[in-house]
Design a protein around this motif. Structure first.
Motif, short mmCIF file in Angstrom:
data_model
loop_
_atom_site.label_atom_id
_atom_site.label_comp_id
_atom_site.label_asym_id
_atom_site.label_seq_id
_atom_site.Cartn_x
_atom_site.Cartn_y
_atom_site.Cartn_z
N GLY A 77 0.82 -1.20 0.00
CA GLY A 77 0.00 0.00 0.00
C GLY A 77 0.86 1.25 0.00
O GLY A 77 2.00 1.23 -0.46
N THR A 102 2.52 -9.22 15.45
CA THR A 102 1.34 -8.91 14.66
C THR A 102 1.02 -7.42 14.76
O THR A 102 0.12 -6.94 14.08
CB THR A 102 0.13 -9.71 15.16
N ILE A 104 1.61 -4.06 13.63
CA ILE A 104 2.20 -3.54 12.40
C ILE A 104 3.25 -2.48 12.70
O ILE A 104 4.35 -2.49 12.12
CB ILE A 104 1.09 -2.96 11.51
N MET A 105 2.93 -1.55 13.59
CA MET A 105 3.85 -0.45 13.84
C MET A 105 5.13 -0.94 14.53
O MET A 105 6.20 -0.38 14.33
CB MET A 105 3.18 0.65 14.68
N TYR A 108 7.38 -2.07 11.77
CA TYR A 108 8.01 -0.90 11.14
C TYR A 108 9.19 -0.42 11.99
O TYR A 108 10.26 -0.12 11.49
CB TYR A 108 7.01 0.25 11.01
N LEU A 149 5.57 9.00 8.56
CA LEU A 149 4.68 8.27 9.45
C LEU A 149 5.47 7.78 10.66
O LEU A 149 6.69 7.68 10.62
CB LEU A 149 4.08 7.06 8.73
N GLN A 165 3.76 -1.48 3.41
CA GLN A 165 3.66 -2.88 3.82
C GLN A 165 2.44 -3.57 3.23
O GLN A 165 1.42 -2.93 2.96
CB GLN A 165 3.55 -2.91 5.35
N LEU A 166 2.57 -4.86 3.05
CA LEU A 166 1.44 -5.73 2.71
C LEU A 166 1.45 -6.90 3.69
O LEU A 166 2.51 -7.50 3.93
CB LEU A 166 1.58 -6.26 1.28
N ARG A 167 0.29 -7.24 4.23
CA ARG A 167 0.15 -8.45 5.07
C ARG A 167 -0.74 -9.42 4.33
O ARG A 167 -1.83 -9.06 3.89
CB ARG A 167 -0.53 -8.11 6.39
N ALA B 35 -5.92 -3.82 14.65
CA ALA B 35 -4.50 -3.87 14.27
C ALA B 35 -4.20 -2.94 13.08
O ALA B 35 -3.14 -2.32 13.02
CB ALA B 35 -4.11 -5.30 13.92
N MET B 36 -5.16 -2.84 12.16
CA MET B 36 -4.93 -2.03 10.96
C MET B 36 -5.02 -0.54 11.23
O MET B 36 -4.36 0.26 10.57
CB MET B 36 -5.97 -2.37 9.87
N LYS B 64 -1.25 2.22 7.72
CA LYS B 64 -0.14 1.38 8.17
C LYS B 64 0.21 0.28 7.18
O LYS B 64 1.37 -0.08 7.01
CB LYS B 64 -0.51 0.69 9.48
N THR B 65 -0.80 -0.32 6.57
CA THR B 65 -0.54 -1.52 5.78
C THR B 65 -1.70 -1.84 4.85
O THR B 65 -2.77 -1.23 4.93
CB THR B 65 -0.29 -2.73 6.73
#
Lengths: 282, 132
Positions: A77, A102, A104-105, A108, A149, A165-167, B35-36, B64-65
């Motif tokens: 993204g 898990t 996300i930040m 990063y 960010l 990132q992509l999950r 989480a997102m 974030k993602t």
């Protein structure tokens, strides 16, 4: 000590770079490969757009086409990045790897700390962005470097590295662009939305974005910076990074993604592709 | 603290399904939306297209993602939640009700046996937190 994979710096086309990263991600989902750090450059100048961006609306599409600047949609993204004087990395790992999260930040932050330590070895002091920091650069709101960010990297208060990132299936792919050189004028000409603001945007970019070579009198060789960052990953994460290349399965997938997705205007312009006869986004 | 209603079944990819006869409503879990962070865009497979269990039916993106959406069940998509086009915020504020994503005509109800109930999913998510 855990062993990860390191794929050393090489230049490829924008399309090959994205196909390669998606292939690493897909094979990573099958737990057939260890966490992988890959460095790369670009054989031609390119703009990568975020997965949900519209290139006709968010970058100067005609300027790029006339100027020989490739346009490719990333699997990750985020916002658009102009790749010319930058060192790009991709990192793929499973969220359940005990060294990741898990959150996300947090991931990063973990990766940014490794990059910061690598920059420090090159004599550049970088700091992680704290929450709520930063303001957008003029009208360039579709540009990745327009806004730092949380947990991205600043040098002297200016952004030096952008990331996205992509999950997917508990595996994450992180892309990052570390600016070695930075030309605010061409960047603004690739990204501007309002010509009236162009000069103002160039000026704002000069004040909000920096690059490695601005902080190094004689410049830093790309290979040396890669080595510093690789070592920093090893030291920070307490792992060994073993130099390697794509697996045969990844090579096959890379060619498939290249042919069926990243070379296709349906993907790059509209975000839609047809792979193996099945209509699918991404 | 995330919630996991006990009338739903869950995937390890953080999607849920509520089945009524052969009709399945699918969305993302409270844990995933939390989480997102604020969700900024959603891209879903087309209405009338088919989805397979454990295959992608779209992507959601936050600042974030980006996250791939994995279907809990196979079938034909018969409805897409148009309300999220107007207000993506409902994905964050009400993920189990008004923030649903797609409705599917289920192909094979026995696939539900492959999913987690709310207790199993809760344990799975707690394991993730412990890993951190």
């Amino acid at each position: 000590m855990e062993e990860w994979r390191f794929i050393p710096f090489e230049r490829f086309s924008a399309f090959e770079n994205m196909a390669t990263d998606e292939a690493i991600l897909k094979v990573g989902q099958q737990r057939q490969t260890p966490p992988t750090l890959r460095f790369y450059g670009w054989t031609e100048p390119a703009v990568t757009i975020g997965y949900s961006q519209n290139p006709r609306r968010e970058i100067q599409y005609d300027f790029c086409r006339k100027g020989g600047i490739d346009i490719v949609r990333r699997p990750t993204g985020g916002k658009a990045v102009f790749h010319d004087g930058d060192l790009t990395y991709s990192f793929v790992a499973h969220e359940r790897n005990p060294l990741f999260s898990t959150d996300i930040m947090k991931n990063y932050g973990t990766i940014s700390r490794c990059i910061a330590r690598g920059l420090e070895k090159a004599g550049i002091e970088a700091a992680l962005v704290e929450e709520g920091r930063g303001s957008r650069v003029g009208s360039l709101d579709s540009f990745c470097f327009s806004l730092p960010l949380r947990n991205e990297l600043l040098v002297g208060g200016k952004k030096i590295c952008g990331s996205a990132q992509l999950r997917s299936r508990s595996v994450f792919l992180q892309h990052g662009s570390i600016l070695l050189d930075f030309d605010p004028e061409i960047t603004a000409r690739v990204m501007w939305k309002n010509e009236e603001n162009l000069m103002e945007d160039i000026s704002k970019l000069k004040n909000s974005v920096t690059c490695v070579n601005e902080h190094s009198e004689n410049g830093i060789e790309t290979d040396l910076l890669c080595r510093y960052i690789k070592e920093s990953f090893e030291e920070t994460m307490k792992v060994r990074l073993l130099e390697s290349s794509l697996t045969p399965r990844e090579e096959v997938l890379k060619e498939r993604f290249l042919r069926d997705k990243y070379l296709r205007p349906e993907w790059n312009m509209e975000g839609k592709v047809e792979i193996h006869g099945r209509n699918t986004d991404r | 603290m995330s919630t996991f209603p006990d009338d739903l079944l869950f995937t390890r990819e953080h999607t849920w399904v509520r089945v009524d006869d052969n009709i399945a409503t699918i969305g993302i879990t409270d844990y995933a939306q939390d989480a997102m962070g604020d969700i900024l865009s959603v891209k879903l497979s087309d209405n009338d297209s088919s989805v397979e269990q454990d295959e992608s039916f779209g992507f959601i993106e936050s600042a974030k993602t980006t996250m791939e959406l994995i279907s809990p069940i196979s079938g034909e998509i018969i409805k897409i939640n148009e309300d999220i086009t107007d207000d993506l915020g409902i994905l964050n504020s009400d993920p189990y009700d008004t923030g649903w994503l797609i409705i599917v005509n289920v192909k094979d109800l026995s696939e539900l046996d492959n999913l987690l109930d709310s207790y199993e999913y809760s344990d799975y998510v707690e394991e993730e937190v412990e890993v951190e």
